[in-house]
Motif scaffolding. Structure first.
Motif: not given
Length: 160
Positions: A105-113
């Motif tokens: 979840k954290d990695i996907k969120a940061w990649c999205t940003r």
């Protein structure tokens, strides 16, 4: 690490719209496991998409790899391997006292940003809702998974 703790996690997630329920390769239904292809279901899911499927270009993939690396460093997670393809991403990571779903979840969120900042601020959906998490229990398995992530897909002749 105790005897019950996994050595690492092999985490994979597809980009938005590239592996829908009903897909002709088969698909995984949340809490119900592997499902056979179903063209009608895939067609219905396609009509419900909020935007076109997401295929990452080489620049996007570089952004993802850099952000995964940065996030792992900032969280003090050990990244063993990362690869981003046009339609999915793989990471192999060790993180004590961190649930693998939180890592994903954290990695996907940061990649999205980062993708929104540096590639396309108008895209809303970059990733599929979930992804795959596999537990790695020993060094031999870790070595095999790292080799798969870093080398095997290119040997299969898949599009990068």
């Amino acid at each position: 690490m105790s005897m019950q703790d996994p050595f690492a996690f092999f985490i994979t997630w597809p980009t938005y719209g590239t592996w829908l329920p009903g897909n002709d390769r088969g698909w995984v239904e949340y809490h119900h496991g592997w499902q056979l292809p179903n063209r009608n279901l895939e067609s219905m899911c396609t009509t419900q998409m909020k935007e076109k499927q997401c295929l990452l270009n080489p620049g996007d993939r570089e952004i993802v790899v850099a952000q995964v690396t940065e996030t792992c460093q900032m969280r003090d997670w050990t990244m063993h391997a990362v690869d981003c393809r046009s339609n999915h991403a793989h990471i192999v990571v060790s993180a004590t006292k961190t649930a693998p779903k939180k890592i994903r979840k954290d990695i996907k969120a940061w990649c999205t940003r980062r993708l929104k900042e540096r590639s396309n601020p108008h895209r809303t959906n970059w990733w599929a809702e979930r992804g795959s998490i596999r537990y790695i229990w020993n060094e031999d398995s870790l070595a095999r998974v790292v080799m798969y992530v870093t080398e095997a897909q290119d040997r299969k002749g898949l599009e990068r």
